[in-house]
Enzyme design. Sequence first.
Site, short mmCIF file in Angstrom:
data_model
loop_
_atom_site.label_atom_id
_atom_site.label_comp_id
_atom_site.label_asym_id
_atom_site.label_seq_id
_atom_site.Cartn_x
_atom_site.Cartn_y
_atom_site.Cartn_z
N ASP A 1 0.79 -1.23 0.00
CA ASP A 1 0.00 0.00 0.00
C ASP A 1 0.82 1.28 0.00
OD1 ASP A 1 -2.43 1.43 0.03
OD2 ASP A 1 -2.40 1.56 2.21
N ASN B 1 -14.89 0.34 -10.39
CA ASN B 1 -14.85 0.99 -9.09
C ASN B 1 -13.42 1.24 -8.61
OD1 ASN B 1 -14.05 -1.60 -8.46
ND2 ASN B 1 -15.62 -1.96 -6.91
N ILE C 1 -9.33 -3.93 -7.46
CA ILE C 1 -9.06 -5.20 -8.12
C ILE C 1 -10.19 -6.16 -7.74
CG2 ILE C 1 -7.59 -7.26 -7.99
CD1 ILE C 1 -6.51 -5.16 -9.87
#
Length: 376
Positions: free
Chosen positions: A134, A155, A158
Amino acid sequence: MDYSALKTEIIDYSREIGIDKIGFASAAPFAELKNRLLRQQELSYESGFEEKDINKRVDPALIFDRPRSIIAIALAYPSKMKGSLKGKKGERRGIFCRASWGEDYHTILRDRLNKLEAFILSKVPEARFRSMVDTGELVDRAVAERAGIGWSGKNCSIITPEFGSYVYLGEMITNLPFEPDTPVENQCGTCTKCIDACPTGALVQGGQLNSKRCIAFLTQTKDFMPVEFREKLGNRLYGCDTCQTVCPKNKGIDFHFHEEMEPDAEAVKPLLQPLLRMSNKEFKQRFGQMSGSWRGKKPIQRNAIIALAHFKEEESLPSLIEVLQEDVRPVLRGTAAWAISKIGGEPAREALIQARDKEIDTEVIQEIEKGIRSLK
């Protein structure tokens, strides 16, 4: 070295240590991604939390000496809570998004990546790695997509065939030449449910997000939340799940593979009013293990104030007035003034007038005066 055999061994070992999906990708530059990131920058759609150097985000060779491949991993997290709590009048509750349930996912994924590194080193002592979760330079979703973990949905998550989009992602750049896996075919089709449902219109179009309008981003900011977004917040304290919960690929998806990801209902759906008086020590004890605590208590408390306004919770007026009169932080005082005006009534108006006479911060005074005008 038989890298094909080693790859099979790594896949088998990954299952033993609780990695739900693993994929292998080339370490070539993400050329197409660079153009998209430059466009995001031009449009000012970035959140500001990203790596500033776009070249580092798209070229593994700029952050790792002679990369040969990237290993991507995914861990599935729960989408439903056992024994969920419900708020009621006088005891309203907020909500942390699903990705913040349980132990901080950065800690969980780093543990798996560390174990994977140790296993590979036991087989290839000269192996080198650069693992990230991240907060690294690379774009996790781009790596996962190339490695066949899933496809990049409209959106901007994944989406895996097995676990939907309820997965945490991590990756490891290596100097070992593993054969890359095949990407998964995009299965969003003509569906636009996530775009249509986005509360703030942050999903500009499929696969394009204006981060500055995204509630997941807005809940992490520390300044005044723009007025246009406050009434969109609902009772969210951290993050937003709307674009995932409406996704047809997530229907019926709920996996409980990892004990450390199980939510504590009182932590992820806390009572709102007690949050307003919580000390730093209490906050760390209660929420410190969750990823949603990384920005500290101030954004959570501001969001709790907005949530109380969402509920029109009259019982919370004394608590909000206390914040308005006594909190040392202008953002919380000003947000409390806005919330008090939204709840309304003569006690609210009197409290705002009284606070105006003592307030010295310009922005807070503006919030108070707007609140008074709205109650006339």
